[in-house]
Design a protein around this motif. Structure first.
Motif, PDB file in Angstrom:
ATOM      1  N   ALA E  53      48.068  30.451  50.633  1.00 46.85           N
ATOM      2  CA  ALA E  53      46.833  30.619  51.393  1.00 46.85           C
ATOM      3  C   ALA E  53      46.558  29.382  52.236  1.00 46.85           C
ATOM      4  O   ALA E  53      46.082  29.467  53.367  1.00 46.85           O
ATOM      5  N   PHE E  56      49.425  29.366  55.268  1.00 48.61           N
ATOM      6  CA  PHE E  56      49.239  30.266  56.414  1.00 48.61           C
ATOM      7  C   PHE E  56      47.789  30.192  56.870  1.00 48.61           C
ATOM      8  O   PHE E  56      46.874  30.438  56.090  1.00 48.61           O
ATOM      9  N   PRO E  57      47.562  29.870  58.125  1.00 51.67           N
ATOM     10  CA  PRO E  57      46.182  29.720  58.592  1.00 51.67           C
ATOM     11  C   PRO E  57      45.462  31.056  58.770  1.00 51.67           C
ATOM     12  O   PRO E  57      44.246  31.109  58.814  1.00 51.67           O
ATOM     13  N   GLU E  58      46.188  32.150  58.839  1.00 52.76           N
ATOM     14  CA  GLU E  58      45.541  33.425  59.173  1.00 52.76           C
ATOM     15  C   GLU E  58      44.625  33.884  58.044  1.00 52.76           C
ATOM     16  O   GLU E  58      44.936  33.754  56.868  1.00 52.76           O
ATOM     17  N   THR E  62      44.846  34.806  53.514  1.00 57.44           N
ATOM     18  CA  THR E  62      43.954  34.317  52.460  1.00 57.44           C
ATOM     19  C   THR E  62      43.395  35.471  51.655  1.00 57.44           C
ATOM     20  O   THR E  62      43.415  35.471  50.421  1.00 57.44           O
TER      21      THR E  62
END
Ligand code: NA
Ligand code: NA
Lengths: 767, 118, 137, 91, 134, 158, 506
Positions: E53, E56-58, E62
Motif C-alpha cells: 500500500a 503503490f501511490p494509487e 490501498t
C-alpha cells in the motif's frame, strides 16, 4: 431389357403388400412372370442366332463405373432360356408343391428375386453389375435354403452356403475390380478387346486366382463342394431350380463368359482341369453311395459341374462346344430328376431309395419322366445326353494337353458313375415291387407331374432332332464362349470311332454298376469321408473361432489399466520412433529466461508434492498433495503474468478439494494392489512417456514464436472490443465461442451429477 | 526457467500416467488431474512465458506500451481448466456411485460379467 | 457443523463474498476477473453457508434452486452470443451501447455474456456440490 | 541496496524459504490436521509472496489474485474439518 | 523515506512469516503449531500488504490492501478454530509439557457435541462406574 | 434495523473499497447492491444503538495491535531459540459476552493474539475453551482477558 | 462466402436444449420439442447442404473477427454432408427415444443432453478452429458420459468409467497436440495452420505433433490398439443412446482425422504405413470380436470397430479413389450403425433380451419388421447394391492401385465376417424358434405388443426412415459418389478452403 431383368424384383416387392391374397390357386398367376419372360427371350433367338447380339444401356452409377449395361448374345440367351423356361415349369410345380404353405408369398418372392438376379448375372456386360446380381443370387439362395427356418439343419446349411458363396463372392469382387482396373474398363466386351494386356500383366495370376475363387465356390467345386448337399434342405423346387439348373451354373457361366478375356493360358487351363477333374470324379463316386435321393442328385450335380469346369479348362473349341451342350443337357435331366424326387418325397414322405420301389404302378407319368431323364443322363442314343457325352469324349480325346489318357479315363469313370447315379434316382424308385407301406400313395396334381414330364420329353426331342436347338441356341452359345462367330455345326453322329466305343463302355459299365452295387452309405468308405472337405472347413472355422475368442479376450481383458497401458505403450513407441529418427536435439537459449530462487522453491515444492501424491498411502494426503500442486501452479501463473489463470486455478482447485473431500469420506482404506514388478513396469512406461513429452516440448520451444495474433488482440482489445483485460476480452469476445460451449460443458456436467445422484431406475425400466 | 518447467511437465505427465495405471479409481482421478495440470503448463510454456507483464492494458492507454505476456495460451488454459473441472466433478461423483455400487474404489470389483447383459 | 463462531462468521462472510463476486464479475473486462471467477466465488459463499446451516437452509435462502440458474445463465449467454444474428451479423459480434454507464463502464453484449457465465457457474457448482452434500448426509 | 533488489534478493527468498519449511511440515504430517494447517499456512504465505512479487514487478494487478486467496483459502480448511469430523476411523 | 518504510514493513512481515514457518516445523504438538502459525502468518502477510500500500501511490491499491487484510483477519481465526476443534475431537496428540486441559471429557465424541458442565460430570461418573465394573 | 443499516453501509464501503472509485454513484450502487443482498438474506435481530463508538474502536484497535506485536515477539523468540519455554494448556473461559456477534468478535480477537487460540465454545454459549501457550496462572489469564480484550470489546459493541 | 446461416444447426439445438431445461420434468413437452427440433434442424441442414453443394464454401466469422484472429465456422461439402447425416440420425433417435427411453431418464434430462450432444457434433463438423474443435469434443464427451451413466446401473457405470478414462486421455493427447501446434505456429485457425505448418522447416517436429492428433483422434475413432473403450461401454446404456454413439461418436474421430490429415498434416510415408497398420489390425480385431459375441450390441460394437478400419484404410492409402471410398463408407456407416442400435433396442422391446442365445422367432411373429431389419442388416453386410457395397468398390480399386494387398485381404476378411455374423444373427434371432425357458432365467416378455399404436410407430418409424436413407444411398449411389468425389477433391486441393477462410490474398 432392363424391365425384363428387374421384373422379378418388382413382382417380389408387390408380393409384400399383396402376397396374402395369393395364398391359393391365385398363385398360379405368378407363373405368368417366368412364362412371359421366356417368351420375351425366345423372341431374341432369330436375331442372336443370326449373329446379332442385343445391347441395352442405362446409366446408374457412372462415377463408380457401374451402369445397367446388358448384352444378350448366344451364351446369355442359352442361360436366359434355361432360367425362364425351367423357371416357368418350376413355378407351376411349386404352385402345387407348396400349396397351403403359410409363407407361400415369401417363397415366390424369394424365387422371383432369384430369377431376376440370375437373369442379371447372365445378361450383364459390366463385370461389377454382374457381381451385384451374383451376390443377389447368393442371398436369395440363403433365404430359400433356410426357408424351413424352424429346422436347425436348414439354418445351418443356409449359413454354410452363404458363407461359402459369399466368401468367394468377395474374392470375385476383388478379382473383377482388379481386372477392371488393369484393363481400364468394366465392360466385358471391351475387356475382350484388351485381353492381351490383361494376360501379360504381372497381376494376371492374381486376377485368375480371385475369379476362380468366386466361380469355384459358386459352382461347388472341390474343395468347396460341400455346401451344395446341405443346400438340399431347401424345398425341392428350389433344389431343382437353383441348385442344379441355374444358380450353381453361374460359376460355369462366369468362366465361360470370361474365357475370351482370361482363358486359354496355362494358368487358366491347369487349375480348371485339375479342380474340375477332381470335382467330377469325386462327386460322381460319392453320389452312388448315397441313399437319400436328393443327396444322390446333389453329388451328381457336383460331378456335372466338375465336368463343365473341366471342359472350360480344356478350352478347345470342341470342349467349349461340349460345355455349351452339356449345360443344356444337364439342366434338362437334372431338373427333371429333382422334380421327380420332389413328387416322391411329397407323396411318400421319404427320399430313402432303399425304401422306395414299384412306384410306377401308382404314378406312371412320373415314372416315365424319371426314366427318360435317367436315360438322358446315361447318354443313351437319341437322348440329348448322348450328344453331350459324345462331345465330352471328343473334347478330351482331342486336346493338345499332356496326360490325355488320364483325362479321358477320368471322364469315362465319372460318366460310368453318373450313369449309375442317374438310374438310381430316375429308375430305381419305380421298378420292383411296391411295398405295403406305399400302397396309399397316389398321383399328385398334374401341376406337379407335368413339368418334369415336359422337361424329360424335351431331352428326348432335342436329342432326336438336334438340328434346330443346335443351330439356334447351342451353336451361338458356343460361339460366344469361344468368341468365334462362325462356330462349327453341331454333329450328332461321328461315325464308328473311339468316342462311340467309350460311350458304349460307359453305358454298359454304368448299368452293370447300377444293377450289382448294393446300396451302402458313404460313411462306410473311410477314404471318401477322409477327403470330405466339410470337416476341414469346420475345423478351420473352429480354429478361427477359438483364435478369435482367445484374441478378443486377451485384448479386451476387462481391466482398464491394461487398456490404458497399451495405449500409452503405443504412444511411447510411436513418439520414441519419431524423436529418435528426427534431427538431433539442439537446445537454443533464445527462449530461455533467467531463474530466481522463489521459482526454484515453488517448483521444488511442486515436485515434492507430486511425489507425496503418488507415493501416499492415504487418500486424504494424496488429495492434499494435489491441492498443493494446484496452488504451486497458481503461484507460477502469478509469476508468469497470468492473474486470471491464477484466480481460476485457485478457486477451482479449492472447489475440487471440497468435492473430493465430500466424496472420499466413506471410502474404505487405500490399498496398494500392484506388486513391485508391475509398479516398475508402469514406472518405466510412464517415465518414458513423460521424458518424451519433455523432449518434444523442448524441440517445440526451439521454434521461434509467432505473435501476429496476440499482437492483433493487444491492438484491438480496447479500441474495438472495449476491454482492457485482454484475456477476458478473448474469453468473451475474440474467442467467445469457446467460452459459450465450455459453459455448456459445465451445464451438462451439473445435469449429469444431478441425475447420477438422484435418478434411480424402477425395476420395470430395464434397458 | 523454461528448463525447470520442462522438468515439471515431464514429471506431471509421467506421474499422471503412472496414476492412471493403478487399480484404484481415486488414483485414476488424481492421475487425470495431474495430466491436466501437465497439459496446462505445456501450453503455457510453449506459448512463451513472460514475467510480470500481465496482458492487461494500462488505464488511460488504449494499447500496450511495452511487451506483454501472450494472452492466448492463458485463454486456452482457462477454458481447459474449466472444462476439466466439469469433467472432474462428474468423474468424482461417478466415483461416489462406484463406491455405492461395489463398496470399494477398486476398479476390478466393478467389472460386470457378460451374462448380466440386458 | 455445530460451531457458533463459524455460523456467525458465515453470516457476514456470505454477503461480503457475494458482493466481492459481483465486483470480480463486473471488472472482468478491465482487470483480472470475470464471470467465471465471480461465479465461483459466489458459489463458494453459498457452499460455506451450507456447511454451517445445512444445504436445505441454504436452498431456502436462494430465490431459485441452483439448477434453475443453469438454464438461466445459458439463455443469457446464448442470447448475447446469437442476438447479432438477428441483425445479420455473425454470432458473438459485440454490440455496445455508445455511452459508458457509471460504475460498470461500457455496456455491451459481452457484459451480458459474462453475466450469463456468472449465473451459470453459480448454478453448476451449487448443483454439483449440493447434490453431493445431500447424498452424503 | 535499492528497494527492488532488497525485495528480490531478501524478502522473496525469505518467503520462499518459509514456503519450503511449511511444506516440510505438510510433507511430514504426521496427522491430517497438521497437513491441513500447513496447507492453510502455505496459502497465507502465498498471499504474501504475491504481494511482494507485485511490488517487485510493479504490477498491482497481480494482487487481485492474493485477494481471492485471502478470501477463500479457509474454505479448504473448513471442508477438511467437516470431513475429519465425520469420517470413519480408517482414512 | 517510503523506501525505508517499505523495507521495514516488509522485513518485519517476512520475518513474521518465517517465524511462523519455523514454528509450524518446530512446535511439538498440533495445537502449538496452530497457535503459532495462524496469527504470525496473518500478521506477516498483513505487513507485506501494508508495504505494498505504501509502495503503490494509487488509491485503489490501498483499498485493495485493506480489503485483503480484512479478509485475512476475518477468515484465519475461524479456520483455526474449526481445525483445532476437530483435532481435539479426533484426539490429536498433546505435548507432554501441557499443563492443563479443561476440555478433557467435555465432548460427547459419538455425536460430536460439546457437553455442558452438568452433562459432562454425569458422563464422567458413568465412565468411572464402567471402569470399576470392568 | 440499525444493525442492518450499518451492515448495509459497511457493504457499500467495501464496494467502494473494492472498486477503488470513490464517487457518489459508485457508493450508491454499492449501497443498493448491499441492500439487495441483505434483503435476499434478511434475518431478524434485535436492533441496537450504534453511536459514538468511533473513539473506542480506535483505541481498541491500537490496543489490539500492541498486544499482538508484543505476543508475537514473545512467540517468535520461543520459536527460534532451541529450548521451549512454553506451558500450554486449555482453559475454560467463562463468557460475559452473550450474543453470537459479540462472542464471534471476541473469539476472533483472542485467536489473532499470539499464544491464544479458541478451540471451541460450549453449546450453551457460557464458556470458551482457549488454548494458551504460556499458561502461568489460570485465574490470572482469565482476569487478563476479562479486563482487557473482552471489556474493551463489549464497550464498543454494547 | 460469408453466410451466418451455417451456425443454425448448432444454435437451434442449443436453444432447444435450454428450452428443455426450462421445461424440466415435463416429459410430454420434452418429447414434442425434441422431435420438432430435430425435424427443423434436418430441414435447415438440407438447405445448408444444397447451398454449399450448389455454391461456395460458406464461412461465419464469429464475433466479426477476421480469420485467423477470431473463430471461424466453415461449411464445406464435407462438413455439411456430415451435418446433414447427423440431422437424419438425430431425428430418428429423437423419435425412437420418445418411446424407447424410460420415463425416469426423460425426467432426469435425457433430451436436453441429447440435444447438447447433437449440437456438439454439428459444432465439431463446422468449426474451422482447432481449439474450438477441442471444445466441441469436450461437449460431446461430457454429454456422452452423462447419457452413458443416466440410470446409474452397475454395468453402465463400469462402461462409463472406462469410457471416461480413455476419452479424457484422448483429450489430453489432443490438447497436448494443440499446445505444441500453437507453440510452433502461433495460430489456431485450421486454414492458417495449413499454411504455417507447410512452411515449417522442422518436419520431424511437425510429424511428432501429428502423432498426438492421430493418437487422440484414434482413441475417439476407436482404432487398434486404442479402441478398448468402445466394446467396454456400448452394450450398457439404452439403445437409443448407443444409436447416437454408434452412428456418430466414432465418426467424429474419423472426421477429425480426415480433416487434419488433409488440411494440416499431410501424412508422410511413415504415417501412411502407420495408418495402414492401424487399419488392418482394426479390421481384424473388430472382426474377431464380432465373431464370438452373442449379445447383439456387443457384436455390433465390434462391427463398429471393424468398419472404422475400412475408413482408416481409405485414409491410409491417401489417393482420390481411396478417400472417396472411405467417405462413402463413412456416410453409409453413420446411417446404418445408428439404425443397427435402434434395431437392437426394438428387438429388446420385442423379445425382452439382446442375447442371441435366448432370442428367436422374430420372423414368425413380426414378418414385416423382420423384412425391414433385413434391409438394414444386409446394407451393413454390404450386399450389393445396398449402401455398404459401394465404398468397397472404391477401396478395392484403391488397394490395387496402391498395391496394398494386405489391406485388401483384411477388408475381404472383415466383409466376410460381417456377412457371416449378420447371417448368423439372422438365423438365430429371426429364424430360430425361441429356446424354451428352463425356468432359471428371468421371464422374457414382449413389451412391444402391449404398447399403444403411437408408441409402436415411434419405435418403428425411425428405423424405416433410416432404412429408407440407406436404400437411397444404395440405389442412388451416383448422387453419393458424386458428393464423395466432390469432398475428395476438396480434400486433395485445400486452396478453396483456405481462400474461403483467409480471403484470396492470404
Ligand atoms: Na466482461
Ligand atoms: Na497507496
Amino acid at each position: 431389357m432392363l424391365t425384363a431383368v428387374l421384373a422379378g424384383f418388382f413382382v417380389s416387392i408387390l408380393l409384400i403388400p399383396f402376397g396374402k391374397y395369393l395364398k391359393n390357386r391365385l398363385s398360379v398367376l405368378l407363373v405368368l412372370l417366368p412364362a412371359l419372360l421366356f417368351g420375351y427371350f425366345a423372341g431374341f433367338i432369330p436375331a442372336v442366332s443370326a449373329g446379332n447380339p442385343v445391347y441395352s444401356h442405362h446409366a446408374w452409377v457412372p462415377s463408380a463405373g457401374i451402369n445397367l449395361d446388358f448384352h444378350l448374345d448366344g451364351l446369355s440367351l442359352l442361360f436366359c432360356l434355361l432360367i425362364t423356361g425351367i423357371g416357368t415349369l418350376v413355378y407351376i410345380y411349386a404352385v402345387a408343391y407348396m400349396k397351403g404353405h403359410p409363407y407361400l408369398d415369401r417363397f415366390f418372392a424369394y424365387l422371383s428375386i432369384f430369377m431376376a438376379a440370375m437373369l442379371g448375372v447372365v445378361l450383364s456386360d459390366n463385370v461389377l453389375l454382374l457381381f451385384i446380381f451374383w451376390e443377389l443370387t447368393s442371398i436369395s439362395s440363403f433365404f430359400l435354403i433356410g426357408f424351413n427356418n424352424d429346422n436347425a439343419d436348414s439354418r445351418k446349411s443356409s449359413i454354410t452356403a452363404l458363407a461359402i458363396t459369399a466368401g468367394g463372392g468377395f474374392l470375385l469382387m476383388a478379382g473383377l475390380i482388379l481386372a477392371g482396373y488393369l484393363s481400364d474398363t468394366h465392360s466385358i466386351r471391351e475387356m475382350i478387346l484388351s485381353n492381351a494386356i490383361l494376360k501379360s500383366h504381372s497381376l494376371y495370376g492374381l486376377v485368375l486366382l480371385l475369379v476362380f475363387a468366386g466361380a469355384f465356390t459358386k459352382s461347388a467345386q472341390f474343395p468347396f463342394h460341400f455346401w451344395l448337399p446341405g443346400a438340399m434342405k431347401a424345398p425341392t423346387p428350389v433344389s431343382a431350380y437353383l441348385h442344379s439348373a441355374t444358380m450353381v451354373k453361374a460359376g460355369i457361366y462366369l468362366l465361360a463368359r470370361l474365357f475370351p478375356v482370361l482363358g486359354g493360358t496355362d494358368y487358366w487351363t491347369v487349375p480348371l482341369v485339375i479342380i474340375g477333374g477332381c470335382t467330377m470324379l469325386l462327386g460322381a463316386i460319392i453320389s452312388i453311395f448315397k441313399k437319400d435321393l436328393k443327396e444322390i442328385l446333389a453329388y451328381s450335380t457336383i460331378s456335372a459341374l466338375g465336368v463343365l469346369v473341366f471342359l472350360i479348362g480344356v478350352g478347345t473349341e470342341a470342349a467349349l462346344t461340349a460345355a455349351a451342350v452339356f449345360i443344356l443337357v444337364h439342366a434338362l435331366y437334372k431338373a427333371t430328376l429333382f422334380l421327380v424326387t420332389g413328387i416322391i418325397d411329397h407323396e411318400t414322405q421319404t427320399r430313402d431309395i432303399s425304401q422306395l420301389s414299384g412306384l410306377r404302378k401308382l404314378m406312371l407319368p412320373v415314372a416315365i419322366a424319371g426314366a427318360l431323364a435317367a436315360l438322358s443322363s446315361a447318354g443313351i442314343p437319341l437322348t440329348l445326353g448322348f450328344i453331350g457325352k459324345d462331345l465330352i469324349y471328343e473334347a478330351t480325346l482331342h486336346t493338345k494337353l499332356n496326360f490325355l489318357f488320364i483325362l479321358t479315363a477320368i471322364a469315362v469313370i465319372t460318366n460310368i458313375f453318373l450313369v449309375s447315379a442317374g438310374f438310381l434316382a430316375g429308375i430305381k424308385p419305380f421298378t420292383g415291387s411296391l411295398p405295403e407301406r406305399l400302397s396309399g400313395v397316389h398321383l399328385p396334381h398334374w401341376f406337379m407331374w407335368m413339368p418334369p414330364l415336359i422337361l424329360a420329353f424335351l431331352g428326348i426331342l432335342f436329342g432326336s432332332f438336334p438340328g434346330w436347338v443346335g443351330t439356334s441356341v447351342l451353336q451361338p452359345a458356343a460361339a460366344a464362349i469361344t468368341n468365334n462367330t462362325a462356330g462349327s455345326p453341331l454333329k450328332i453322329w461321328h461315325g464308328f470311332n473311339l468316342v462311340l466305343l467309350l460311350s458304349a463302355v460307359t453305358i454298359v459299365s454304368g448299368t452293370l454298376l447300377y444293377l450289382f452295387k448294393k446300396t451302402t452309405a458313404a460313411s462306410s468308405y473311410p477314404l471318401l469321408s477322409a477327403i470330405s472337405a466339410e470337416k476341414t472347413f469346420k475345423r478351420m472355422g473352429d480354429y478361427v473361432k477359438g483364435f478369435s475368442t482367445w484374441y478378443s479376450n486377451t485384448m479386451h481383458n476387462g481391466f482398464l489399466r491394461s487398456y490404458l497401458l497399451r495405449i500409452i505403450i503405443f504412444a511411447v513407441l510411436l513418439l520414441a520412433y519419431r524423436v529418435i529418427n528426427g534431427e538431433p536435439l539442439e537446445i537454443s537459449l533464445a527462449r530461455i529466461s533467467t531463474i530466481s530462487i522463489y521459482e526454484i522453491v515453488v517448483a521444488g515444492i511442486l515436485i515434492a508434492a507430486v511425489y507425496m501424491t503418488v507415493t501416499s498411502t492415504s487418500r486424504l494426503t494424496a488429495v492434499v498433495g494435489t491441492s498443493v500442486i494446484g496452488y504451486c501452479i497458481c503461484l507460477m501463473f502469478v509469476f508468469y503474468s497470468a492473474p486470471d489463470l491464477a484466480m481460476t486455478q485457485f478457486t477451482i482447485d479449492t472447489l475440487t478439494l471440497v468435492l473430493f473431500v465430500f466424496v472420499l469420506f466413506r471410502l474404505p482404506p487405500f490399498l496398494n494392489f500392484a506388486n513391485s514388478k508391475v509398479r516398475l513396469r508402469d514406472g518405466i512406461v510412464s517415465t518414458s512417456f513423460g521424458v518424451l513429452i519433455g523432449i518434444i516440448a523442448l524441440q517445440a520451444l526451439n521454434e521461434p514464436i509467432q505473435t501476429d495474433i496476440s499482437k492483433f488482440y493487444g491492438e484491438n482489445a480496447y479500441t474495438m472490443a472495449k476491454g482492457r483485460n485482454v484475456v477476458n476480452v478473448i474469453l468473451v469476445d475474440f474467442r467467445g465461442m469457446d467460452t459459450m460451449f465450455e459453459i455448456v460443458v459445465l451445464s451438462i456436467a451439473a445435469l449429469g451429477v444431478f441425475s447420477l445422484i438422484n435418478l434411480r431406475l424402477k425395476s420395470s425400466e430395464k434397458e | 526457467m523454461e528448463i525447470l518447467l520442462l522438468i515439471l511437465i515431464a514429471l506431471l505427465y509421467s506421474t499422471g500416467i503412472y496414476m492412471l495405471l493403478r487399480r484404484s479409481m481415486v488414483k485414476l482421478l488424481i492421475g487425470l488431474g495431474l495430466l491436466g495440470n501437465g497439459v496446462n503448463i505445456l501450453i503455457f510454456l510453449l506459448g512463451s512465458i513472460t514475467k510480470g507483464k500481465p496482458p492487461v492494458i494500462d488505464d488511460k492507454a488504449s494499447l500496450f506500451r511495452d511487451i506483454y505476456a501472450d494472452p492466448i495460451p492463458q485463454a486456452l488454459i482457462l477454458t481447459a481448466i474449466v472444462i476439466s473441472f466439469g469433467l472432474q466433478a462428474f468423474a468424482i461423483v461417478l466415483l461416489k456411485r462406484v463406491y455405492v455400487l461395489v463398496n470399494s474404489d477398486d476398479l476390478d470389483d466393478l467389472n460386470t460379467p457378460e451374462e448380466e447383459d440386458i | 457443523m455445530k460451531s457458533i463462531i463459524l455460523k456467525t462468521a458465515t453470516e457476514y462472510l456470505l454477503p461480503i463474498l457475494l458482493l466481492f463476486s459481483i465486483f470480480i464479475l463486473l471488472r472482468g473486462h478491465y482487470y483480472p476477473g470475470g464471470g467465471f471467477v465471480g461465479g465461483l466465488i459466489a458459489s463458494i459463499a453459498f457452499v460455506l453457508h451450507s456447511f454451517t446451516h445445512g444445504v436445505n437452509s441454504t436452498l431456502r435462502l436462494l430465490p431459485v434452486h441452483p439448477s434453475g440458474l443453469v438454464p438461466f445463465g445459458l439463455v443469457l449467454s446464448a442470447t448475447s452470443m446469437l442476438l447479432p444474428l438477428m441483425a445479420g451479423k455473425p454470432a458473438m459480434t459485440g454490440l455496445w451501447i455508445e455511452e459508458p454507464i457509471p460504475v460498470i463502464g461500457m455496456i455491451g453484449s459481452a457484459l451480458f455474456f459474462d453475466i450469463g457465465v456468472y449465473f451459470l457457474v453459480i448454478g453448476v457448482v451449487l448443483t454439483i456440490l449440493f447434490s453431493i452434500f445431500q447424498y452424503s448426509e | 541496496m535499492s528497494l527492488s533488489n532488497y525485495i528480490d534478493y531478501v524478502i522473496l527468498p525469505i518467503l520462499a524459504v518459509s514456503l519450503l519449511l511449511v511444506f516440510i511440515r505438510l510433507f511430514k504430517g504426521p496427522t491430517t490436521v497438521d497437513r491441513v494447517i500447513a496447507l492453510d499456512l502455505l496459502i497465507t504465505i502465498g498471499v504474501g509472496v504475491i504481494t511482494v512479487y507485485s511490488i517487485s514487478t510493479r504490477k498491482p494487478i497481480l494482487m487481485d489474485t492474493g485477494m481471492i486467496l485471502a478470501l477463500i483459502a479457509f474454505l479448504g480448511t473448513i471442508a477438511f474439518s467437516y470431513y475429519l469430523e465425520r469420517r470413519r476411523k480408517n482414512d | 523515506m517510503t523506501d525505508i518504510t517499505i523495507m521495514v514493513l516488509s522485513t518485519i512481515g517476512a520475518l513474521s512469516i518465517l517465524f511462523a514457518a519455523i514454528g509450524i516445523l518446530r512446535m511439538p504438538d498440533f495445537y502449538l503449531r496452530l497457535s503459532v502459525t495462524v496469527k504470525a502468518a496473518t500478521l506477516g502477510s498483513g505487513l507485506l500488504l501494508l508495504s505494498a500500500a505504501v509502495f503503490f501511490p494509487e488509491a485503489y491499491v490501498t483499498t485493495k490492501v485493506f480489503a485483503i487484510i480484512f479478509f485475512l483477519v476475518l477468515t484465519a481465526p475461524v479456520a483455526a478454530h474449526m481445525i483445532g476443534r476437530v483435532a481435539y475431537l479426533i484426539n490429536a496428540r498433546r505435548w507432554d509439557g501441557t499443563v492443563l486441559d479443561e476440555l478433557e471429557g467435555m465432548y460427547d465424541k459419538e455425536n460430536k457435541v460439546l457437553l455442558s458442565d452438568a452433562e459432562a460430570a454425569k458422563t464422567r461418573e458413568d465412565k468411572a462406574a464402567d471402569d470399576q465394573a470392568g | 434495523m440499525v444493525k442492518q443499516f450499518l451492515m448495509n453501509l459497511l457493504l457499500s464501503f467495501i464496494w467502494v473499497a473494492l472498486t477503488g472509485a470513490l464517487y457518489f454513484s459508485n457508493f450508491f450502487f454499492g449501497f443498493l447492491l448491499g441492500f439487495f443482498l441483505l434483503w435476499l438474506m434478511s434475518r431478524n435481530e434485535a436492533d441496537r444503538r450504534y453511536y459514538n463508538r468511533v473513539p473506542k474502536i480506535i483505541s481498541f484497535v491500537l490496543f489490539f495491535i500492541w498486544e499482538m506485536l508484543k505476543a508475537n515477539i514473545h512467540v517468535a523468540y520461543d520459536v527460534i531459540t532451541p529450548k521451549f519455554f512454553m506451558k500450554p494448556g486449555i482453559v475454560k473461559y467463562p463468557l460475559i459476552a452473550s450474543s453470537d456477534f459479540e462472542i464471534n468478535i471476541l473469539a476472533t480477537v483472542i485467536s489473532l493474539t499470539p499464544g491464544t487460540l479458541i478451540l471451541d465454545i460450549s453449546d450453551d454459549k457460557k464458556a470458551l475453551y482457549i488454548h494458551v501457550m504460556y499458561l502461568k496462572d489460570r485465574e490470572k489469564f482469565i482476569q487478563q482477558i476479562k479486563n482487557g480484550l473482552e471489556r474493551r470489546l463489549l464497550e464498543i459493541i454494547r | 462466402m460469408i453466410d451466418n446461416y451455417l451456425i443454425l444447426p448448432v444454435a437451434i439445438h442449443l436453444f432447444a436444449a435450454i428450452l428443455l431445461l426450462f421445461l424440466w420434468r415435463r416429459t410430454v413437452a420434452h418429447r414434442i420439442v425434441s422431435i420438432a427440433t430435430s425435424f427443423i434442424v434436418m430441414l435447415l441442414s438440407i438447405r445448408l447442404f444444397s447451398k454449399v453443394y450448389n455454391g461456395n464454401i460458406l464461412i461465419m466469422e464469429a464475433g466479426s473477427w477476421k480469420a485467423p484472429f477470431g473463430i471461424v465456422f466453415v461449411a464445406d461439402v464435407f462438413s455439411c454432408t456430415l451435418v446433414l447425416l447427423t440431422s437424419f440420425a438425430a431425428l430418428a433417435v429423437s423419435i425412437f427415444s420418445s418411446a424407447g427411453i424410460s420415463r425416469s431418464r426423460i425426467l432426469y434430462g435425457y433430451f436436453p443432453i441429447f440435444h447438447f450432444l447433437v449440437m456438439g457434433l454439428n459444432g465439431a463438423f463446422l468449426t474451422g478452429d482447432i481449439f474450438n474443435l477441442y471444445v466441441w469434443f469436450e461437449v460431446i464427451i461430457i454429454s456422452s458420459f452423462v447419457l452413458m451413466t443416466l440410470g446409474g446401473r452397475k454395468a453402465q457405470v463400469e462402461g462409463a468409467v472406462k469410457y471416461m478414462a480413455m476419452n479424457i486421455l484422448a483429450s489430453t493427447f489432443f490438447l497436448t497436440g494443440i499446445g505444441i501446434l500453437y507453440g510452433i505456429t502461433g495460430t489456431l485457425n485450421m486454414a492458417d495452420l495449413s499454411i504455417k505448418i507447410a512452411a515449417l522447416e522442422n518436419r520431424n517436429l511437425v510429424n511428432i505433433t501429428a502423432l498426438f492428433f492421430i493418437i487422440g483422434f484414434g482413441i475417439k475413432a476407436a482404432v487398434f490398439p486404442l479402441y478398448f473403450w468402445l466394446p467396454s461401454s456400448y452394450h450398457t446404456p439404452p439403445s437409443a443412446v448407443v444409436a447416437t454413439f454408434g452412428g456418430l461418436l466414432t465418426k467424429v474421430g474419423i472426421y477429425a482425422l480426415f480433416r487434419i490429415s488433409t488440411l494440416i498434416f499431410v501424412p508422410d510415408e511413415f504415417t501412411k504405413n502407420l495408418l495402414l497398420f492401424i487399419a488392418v489390425f482394426t479390421i481384424l480385431t473388430g472382426s474377431f470380436g464380432a465373431l464370438i459375441k452373442r449379445n447383439i450390441r456387443r457384436m455390433f460394437s465390434y462391427l463398429i470397430v471393424c468398419h472404422i478400419g475400412f475408413m482408416i484404410g481409405g485414409l491410409a492409402m491417401f489417393t482420390g479413389v481411396a478417400i472417396t471410398g472411405a467417405l462413402i463408407y463413412l456416410f453409409h456407416d453413420i446411417m446404418v450403425k445408428t439404425n443397427m442400435f435402434l434395431i437392437a433396442g426394438l428387438i429388446r422391446q420385442l423379445k425382452g433380451t439382446m442375447n442371441m442365445d435366448k432370442l428367436g422367432g422374430l420372423y414368425t411373429d413380426y414378418p414385416k419388421i423382420s423384412l425391414l431389419i433385413a434391409i438394414v442388416l444386409f446394407s451393413l453386410a454390404g450386399i450389393p447394391p445396398l449402401s455398404g457395397f459401394w465404398p468397397k468398390l472404391y477401396l478395392f480399386e484403391a488397394g490395387f492401385i496402391n498395391r496394398q494387398y494386405i489391406l485388401i485381404g483384411a477388408i475381404i476378411i472383415g466383409s466376410f465376417i460381417t456377412l457371416y455374423v449378420i447371417a448368423k444373427m439372422w438365423a438365430d434371432v429371426f429364424w430360430k424358434n425361441p429356446p424354451e425357458n428352463d425356468g432359471r432365467g428371468e421371464e422374457l416378455k414382449d413389451s412391444f405388443a402391449t404398447l399403444s399404436l403411437s408408441k409402436k410407430t415411434m419405435l418403428v418409424s425411425p428405423i424405416v426412415f433410416l432404412a429408407a436413407i440407406s436404400l437411397y444411398l444404395g440405389f442412388c449411389a451416383q448422387n453419393i459418389t458424386e458428393v464423395a468425389e466432390r469432398i475428395t477433391s476438396e480434400m486433395l486441393d485445400t486452396t478453396p478452403y483456405i481462400e474461403a477462410v483467409l480471403g484470396k490474398t492470404y
